[in-house]
Design an enzyme around this catalytic site. Sequence first.
Site, PDB file in Angstrom:
ATOM      1  CB  THR A 218     -46.152 -34.084 100.305  1.00 18.12           C
ATOM      2  OG1 THR A 218     -45.765 -33.707  98.980  1.00 18.12           O
ATOM      3  CG2 THR A 218     -47.071 -33.040 100.891  1.00 18.12           C
TER       4      THR A 218
ATOM      5  CD  GLN B 125     -43.707 -52.295 121.329  1.00 15.57           C
ATOM      6  OE1 GLN B 125     -44.487 -51.938 122.209  1.00 15.57           O
ATOM      7  NE2 GLN B 125     -44.141 -52.814 120.192  1.00 15.57           N
TER       8      GLN B 125
ATOM      9  CB  CYS C 283     -46.870 -65.809 110.823  1.00 19.80           C
ATOM     10  SG  CYS C 283     -47.799 -67.151 110.113  1.00 19.80           S
TER      11      CYS C 283
ATOM     12  CG  HIS D 280     -49.001 -47.926 114.917  1.00 23.79           C
ATOM     13  ND1 HIS D 280     -49.294 -49.230 115.221  1.00 23.79           N
ATOM     14  CD2 HIS D 280     -47.818 -47.945 114.278  1.00 23.79           C
ATOM     15  CE1 HIS D 280     -48.323 -50.014 114.766  1.00 23.79           C
ATOM     16  NE2 HIS D 280     -47.410 -49.264 114.189  1.00 23.79           N
TER      17      HIS D 280
ATOM     18  N   GLY E  70     -42.221 -46.553 112.034  1.00 28.24           N
ATOM     19  CA  GLY E  70     -41.027 -46.913 112.791  1.00 28.24           C
ATOM     20  C   GLY E  70     -40.091 -47.741 111.927  1.00 28.24           C
ATOM     21  CB  THR E  71     -40.796 -50.292 109.326  1.00 29.32           C
ATOM     22  OG1 THR E  71     -41.560 -51.122 110.203  1.00 29.32           O
ATOM     23  CG2 THR E  71     -40.014 -51.149 108.352  1.00 29.32           C
TER      24      THR E  71
ATOM     25  CG  ASN F 187     -40.850 -56.372 119.479  1.00 27.69           C
ATOM     26  OD1 ASN F 187     -39.619 -56.242 119.488  1.00 27.69           O
ATOM     27  ND2 ASN F 187     -41.448 -57.249 118.709  1.00 27.69           N
TER      28      ASN F 187
HETATM   29  C1  LIG Z   1     -39.660 -52.566 118.519  1.00 32.58           C
HETATM   30  C2  LIG Z   1     -40.360 -52.195 117.257  1.00 32.58           C
HETATM   31  N1  LIG Z   1     -39.690 -51.572 116.285  1.00 32.58           N
HETATM   32  C3  LIG Z   1     -40.269 -51.201 115.148  1.00 32.58           C
HETATM   33  C4  LIG Z   1     -41.588 -51.476 114.895  1.00 32.58           C
HETATM   34  C5  LIG Z   1     -42.187 -51.054 113.585  1.00 32.58           C
HETATM   35  O1  LIG Z   1     -42.949 -49.884 113.711  1.00 32.58           O
HETATM   36  P1  LIG Z   1     -44.053 -49.539 112.599  1.00 32.58           P
HETATM   37  O2  LIG Z   1     -45.213 -50.445 112.825  1.00 32.58           O
HETATM   38  O3  LIG Z   1     -44.377 -48.089 112.815  1.00 32.58           O
HETATM   39  O4  LIG Z   1     -43.409 -49.754 111.265  1.00 32.58           O
HETATM   40  C6  LIG Z   1     -42.344 -52.132 115.863  1.00 32.58           C
HETATM   41  C7  LIG Z   1     -43.770 -52.478 115.607  1.00 32.58           C
HETATM   42  O5  LIG Z   1     -44.230 -53.547 115.933  1.00 32.58           O
HETATM   43  C8  LIG Z   1     -41.709 -52.502 117.080  1.00 32.58           C
HETATM   44  O6  LIG Z   1     -42.383 -53.146 118.038  1.00 32.58           O
END
Ligand SMILES: Cc1ncc(COP(=O)(O)O)c(C=O)c1O
Length: 380
Positions: free
Chosen positions: A240, A182, A322, A204, A69-70, A154
């Site tokens: 890939t 989320q 943290c 995940h 997601g990042t 989140n």
């Molecule tokens: C709102 C939100 N965006 C993005 C992420 C990041 O996703 P990933 O862990 O797949 O990089 C998270 C993960 O905690 C999240 O809660």
Amino acid sequence: MSIYLDHAATTPMIEDAIAAMSAQMVALGNPSSLHTPGRASRKVIEQSRESLAAEIGCAPSEIIFTASGTEANNTALKGLYWKGRSVGRNVVVISAIEHHAILDPAQWLVNHEGAEVILIGTTNEGVLNISQLAELISRRADEIAVISVMHSNNETGVVQPIAEVVAIGNAHSIPVHCDGVQSFKKVPLSFSDLQLTALSLSAHKIGGPLGIGILVLKRGLEIPALLHGGGQEREIRSGTLNAPAIVGFAASARADYPSDQVNQLRDELAAGIVRVIPDAYINGSGERLPGIVNATFPGTESDTLLLLFDGQGIAASTGSACSAGVQRPSHVLLAMGHNDKSARSSLRFSLGATTTRDEINELLTALPSVIERARAANLR
Ligand SMILES: Cc1ncc(COP(=O)(O)O)c(C=O)c1O
């Protein structure tokens, strides 16, 4: 006793996803290869893409697989910013309560790429201040490259008014990206119904594997890439394709999430917390995700609470970053009007599909003594 109440951080993989992924892990073939094993890998990826598209409410061709997601957030925010900047727009508008996977790339764009970032605040209940956004757009629409607002937060679980954000963006032809990490599978979320430009998701959080995400990017829209190489995924995300993880993601997305059951347990936990600790309070209200309860326990420090709970076999989270062992107060709670002290006295419990009523009851039984000890430690 071991009670896991950090499902918003990551949640166990479901059996169908493990089975699908395991089967694909022993299959040979680079999905970009033209020979028979390569085409077999490509086929399962395209079937997974179609199945995911049906769950997301988008076209299969709008899905770009990423490693998280990042990465999806970074690709969308930077790519849409660079596209806007090429036509003279250098303002990035985000909410003050975004995840660090949006806050930090936005700050990077300021430090390295000439962006101006404007944060939109929230109410004390954690809901985006739409009138602040509308007022900003009425003055500076022509300068804005991208608006990015998360679908739900989140830390508090509060669902954001994305349809209104998109209506404002679309009225001024400003692309809107949404971090749906989320929300996906937990509350209704459809890319096409919302008329978004871009949407980020991650496997995940829904019972799929770690290390696989999706950027949904509107058909026909091209943005500059972060990764260059083999030209996969519309040349926006070279590399890939991770066939086992993609198949696992698709299997997890096909499974039904037990929203009603998790909602019910969340409400029981929230009510139980204020019953056993009368001066505690719950952060955020209105429409919320099924699984998240964020509570403030006055007179405590959240990292002490975390360790005391951990000592009882209960895993919770502060939800905030943290750094170098120093707990910073949550930027989300600060945006909702908390001061440093109350923000540092807060904890997030996040429930998932496997959470049971017994676990919630055991947490509530342990709570008074944990709070008492945390308060005593705070006075020392
Ligand atoms: C709102 C939100 N965006 C993005 C992420 C990041 O996703 P990933 O862990 O797949 O990089 C998270 C993960 O905690 C999240 O809660």
